[in-house]
Design a protein around this motif. Structure first.
Motif, PDB file in Angstrom:
ATOM      1  N   GLU A 140       5.954  12.356 -10.808  1.00  0.00           N
ATOM      2  CA  GLU A 140       5.396  10.866  -9.489  1.00  0.00           C
ATOM      3  C   GLU A 140       4.061  10.882 -10.355  1.00  0.00           C
ATOM      4  O   GLU A 140       3.346   9.808  -9.601  1.00  0.00           O
ATOM      5  CB  GLU A 140       5.309  11.622  -8.161  1.00  0.00           C
ATOM      6  CG  GLU A 140       7.299  11.640  -8.072  1.00  0.00           C
ATOM      7  CD  GLU A 140       6.668  11.885  -6.399  1.00  0.00           C
ATOM      8  OE1 GLU A 140       6.568  12.949  -6.092  1.00  0.00           O
ATOM      9  OE2 GLU A 140       7.437  11.235  -5.530  1.00  0.00           O
ATOM     10  N   GLU A 141       3.228  11.994 -10.438  1.00  0.00           N
ATOM     11  CA  GLU A 141       2.015  11.649 -11.465  1.00  0.00           C
ATOM     12  C   GLU A 141       2.108  10.582 -12.468  1.00  0.00           C
ATOM     13  O   GLU A 141       0.878   9.746 -12.328  1.00  0.00           O
ATOM     14  CB  GLU A 141       1.748  13.022 -12.213  1.00  0.00           C
ATOM     15  CG  GLU A 141       0.966  13.261 -12.733  1.00  0.00           C
ATOM     16  CD  GLU A 141       0.202  14.340 -13.377  1.00  0.00           C
ATOM     17  OE1 GLU A 141      -0.929  14.244 -13.913  1.00  0.00           O
ATOM     18  OE2 GLU A 141       0.995  15.816 -13.471  1.00  0.00           O
ATOM     19  N   ARG A 144       2.261   6.951 -11.808  1.00  0.00           N
ATOM     20  CA  ARG A 144       1.199   5.881 -11.332  1.00  0.00           C
ATOM     21  C   ARG A 144       0.525   4.871 -12.327  1.00  0.00           C
ATOM     22  O   ARG A 144      -0.270   4.151 -11.816  1.00  0.00           O
ATOM     23  CB  ARG A 144      -0.671   6.953 -10.792  1.00  0.00           C
ATOM     24  CG  ARG A 144      -0.084   8.095 -10.052  1.00  0.00           C
ATOM     25  CD  ARG A 144      -0.689   9.037  -9.629  1.00  0.00           C
ATOM     26  NE  ARG A 144      -0.789   9.921  -8.677  1.00  0.00           N
ATOM     27  CZ  ARG A 144      -0.743  11.071  -8.690  1.00  0.00           C
ATOM     28  NH1 ARG A 144      -2.460  10.930  -9.170  1.00  0.00           N
ATOM     29  NH2 ARG A 144      -0.566  12.434  -7.188  1.00  0.00           N
ATOM     30  N   ARG A 147       1.552   1.366 -11.945  1.00  0.00           N
ATOM     31  CA  ARG A 147       1.251   0.056 -11.078  1.00  0.00           C
ATOM     32  C   ARG A 147      -0.182  -0.819 -11.989  1.00  0.00           C
ATOM     33  O   ARG A 147      -1.032  -0.244 -12.738  1.00  0.00           O
ATOM     34  CB  ARG A 147       1.041   1.387 -10.326  1.00  0.00           C
ATOM     35  CG  ARG A 147       1.787   2.276  -9.674  1.00  0.00           C
ATOM     36  CD  ARG A 147       2.044   3.035  -8.358  1.00  0.00           C
ATOM     37  NE  ARG A 147       2.888   3.493  -7.994  1.00  0.00           N
ATOM     38  CZ  ARG A 147       2.995   4.925  -7.698  1.00  0.00           C
ATOM     39  NH1 ARG A 147       1.405   5.899  -7.678  1.00  0.00           N
ATOM     40  NH2 ARG A 147       3.719   5.930  -7.603  1.00  0.00           N
ATOM     41  N   GLU A 192       7.488   3.010  -7.140  1.00  0.00           N
ATOM     42  CA  GLU A 192       7.372   4.403  -5.956  1.00  0.00           C
ATOM     43  C   GLU A 192       8.909   4.664  -7.085  1.00  0.00           C
ATOM     44  O   GLU A 192      10.258   4.116  -6.849  1.00  0.00           O
ATOM     45  CB  GLU A 192       7.947   3.939  -4.890  1.00  0.00           C
ATOM     46  CG  GLU A 192       8.496   3.489  -4.301  1.00  0.00           C
ATOM     47  CD  GLU A 192       8.434   3.662  -2.905  1.00  0.00           C
ATOM     48  OE1 GLU A 192       7.808   3.886  -2.142  1.00  0.00           O
ATOM     49  OE2 GLU A 192       9.321   2.837  -2.368  1.00  0.00           O
ATOM     50  N   LYS A 295      -4.747  -1.309  -7.494  1.00  0.00           N
ATOM     51  CA  LYS A 295      -3.917  -0.466  -6.364  1.00  0.00           C
ATOM     52  C   LYS A 295      -2.788  -1.385  -6.153  1.00  0.00           C
ATOM     53  O   LYS A 295      -3.280  -2.582  -6.179  1.00  0.00           O
ATOM     54  CB  LYS A 295      -4.848  -0.316  -6.140  1.00  0.00           C
ATOM     55  CG  LYS A 295      -4.266   0.771  -4.197  1.00  0.00           C
ATOM     56  CD  LYS A 295      -5.439   1.848  -3.551  1.00  0.00           C
ATOM     57  CE  LYS A 295      -5.167   2.006  -2.540  1.00  0.00           C
ATOM     58  NZ  LYS A 295      -5.819   2.739  -1.732  1.00  0.00           N
TER      59      LYS A 295
END
Length: 431
Positions: A140-141, A144, A147, A192, A295
């Protein structure tokens, strides 16, 4: 002529067949049907009304072919992949380029601990690496970084051209690409992890076949295995006999159907390569610096069925992650799996892929099930007619691109741009 239906709809492509085969299957059902009889009659009447000069201009082999319903697709899916495949019927084929540039949503499974020449579970293993340290939190880290906007290097098995030759041709011959494969700017709206699969709890597996000789050497140089952080990747050929005895057999779900070379170029020996209708030329220029990341919002919920694989006695001991994403055109999901494996200090490959949405078409909402074709026109007829009429209601559909006299319109200035879009975006995992 009344009752003529044409336009765009979507079908749920099953695993194990090419996108071109789906078109052939649809044609075999549509051509003898009553739904498309008016369309075929119109096309036949137009040909009959042609002048001798117009007939002579048409190639002889085309004139001898039996008339079929005209169908094309708006972006391929690999044989391994399933999900939304856009099909254009009749004049709807002219609208297909717009689907090559729209955003698409996918659900994929990334399996850690091994890498293949094709970046997926249907290739040959070129390296293995420790995976015990790979956790849900670590993945999950590292996600990032994928994205927003970032640079992505296309896989060697793609239809991109380098010095007049497809990349998959270099791979098939085990030859090194003469220039560095340049990275490309991609945009990811959402990315995700929706499920973490512990080792031994799932049915996804590493391939059993190992790369050898020239293929192995090519993989070391081209697939950037040396870029993996941490210990060097264990390259095939250096694996001990005890490790070989522990390798699991390949899953039956990875079997694919052979297809003609013109629709789906073959991979090394017997593994089929990604199907592409067009290729993109690239130049040997320095890669751009990575643009600033932006973001993104969380991925939208999908009504599509979740990717599942039942655990077995010989389940792979490595963990896997199911990931949902919404990406720009030209995105390679296989490259994401490879790059994510490197980011977590291991190796990774794409074990499963579903395209859940493309443009306005989404699984579980407005996509025809492939199995409906075999049920006959009584089942698929009303569904396809409804989808095409819905499309006609919201889009302008010309009568086969012809004027009232039956003459085809001259090419507009917009068409070269549309064809260029096809070339730019047809070589991704989805096409």
């Amino acid at each position: 002529m009344a009752n003529i239906v044409e336009g765009v709809f979507a079908i749920h492509k099953p695993p194990g067949i090419t996108s071109a085969q789906v078109i052939r299957d649809a044609q075999s059902h549509f051509t003898p049907s009553s739904l498309f009889a008016p369309w075929l009659q119109r096309e036949s009447d137009i040909k009959t009304a042609e002048s001798n000069n117009q007939r002579n201009k048409r190639r002889s082999w085309k004139s001898k072919q039996p008339l079929q319903v005209k169908i094309g697709h708006g972006g391929t899916l690999d044989p391994l992949a399933t999900g939304v495949l856009i099909l254009g019927v009749g004049s709807g084929t002219k609208a297909l380029p717009q689907f090559l540039t729209c955003t698409k949503s996918y659900e994929t499974v990334v399996l850690f601990g091994a890498a293949t020449d094709t970046y997926d579970c249907e290739g040959k293993v070129v390296g293995r690496k420790a995976y015990g340290h790979v956790t849900r939190e670590l993945v999950e880290e590292k996600l990032r970084a994928f994205r927003g906007e970032f640079m992505q290097r296309p896989p060697i098995f793609s239809a991109i051209r380098v010095q007049g030759k497809h990349l998959y041709e270099y791979a098939r011959e085990g030859k090194e690409v003469p220039v560095e494969i340049q990275e490309r700017k991609m945009n990811v709206e959402a990315m995700e992890m929706v499920e973490w699969l512990e080792g031994g709890s799932h049915g996804f597996k590493w391939p059993v076949e190992e790369a050898e000789g020239a293929v192995k050497n090519m993989a070391e140089k081209v697939l950037h295995l040396s870029d993996v952080k941490g210990e060097a990747a264990e390259v095939v050929g250096e694996v001990g006999e005890s490790a070989k005895r522990k390798r699991e057999p390949a899953s039956s779900s990875s079997e694919v159907t052979d297809t003609p070379a013109e629709s789906s170029p073959k991979r090394i020996k017997s593994s089929p390569a990604p199907e592409n209708d067009a290729a993109t030329a690239i130049k040997a220029e320095p890669a751009e610096s990575s643009p600033k990341r932006i973001k993104s919002s969380p991925a939208p919920e999908s009504d599509a069925p979740a990717i599942k694989a039942e655990p077995t006695e010989t389940s792979c001991p490595a963990p896997a992650a199911r990931i949902r994403m919404t990406v720009s055109s030209g995105f390679y999901v296989r490259s994401l799996a490879h790059d994510l494996g490197a980011a977590v200090g291991s190796l990774g490959l794409m074990a499963h892929l579903v395209r859940t949405r493309q443009g306005e078409f989404e699984l579980g909402r407005n996509v025809l099930e492939y199995s409906d074709l075999k049920e006959g026109e009584g089942v698929w007829g009303k569904k396809v007619e409804g989808m095409l009429r819905d499309w006609q209601g919201g889009h302008e559909v010309s009568e086969g691109g012809r004027d009232r006299g039956g003459r085809r319109h001259e090419r507009s200035a917009a068409k070269p741009a549309a064809r260029a879009a096809v070339r730019r975006n047809s070589s991704s995992d989805d096409g």
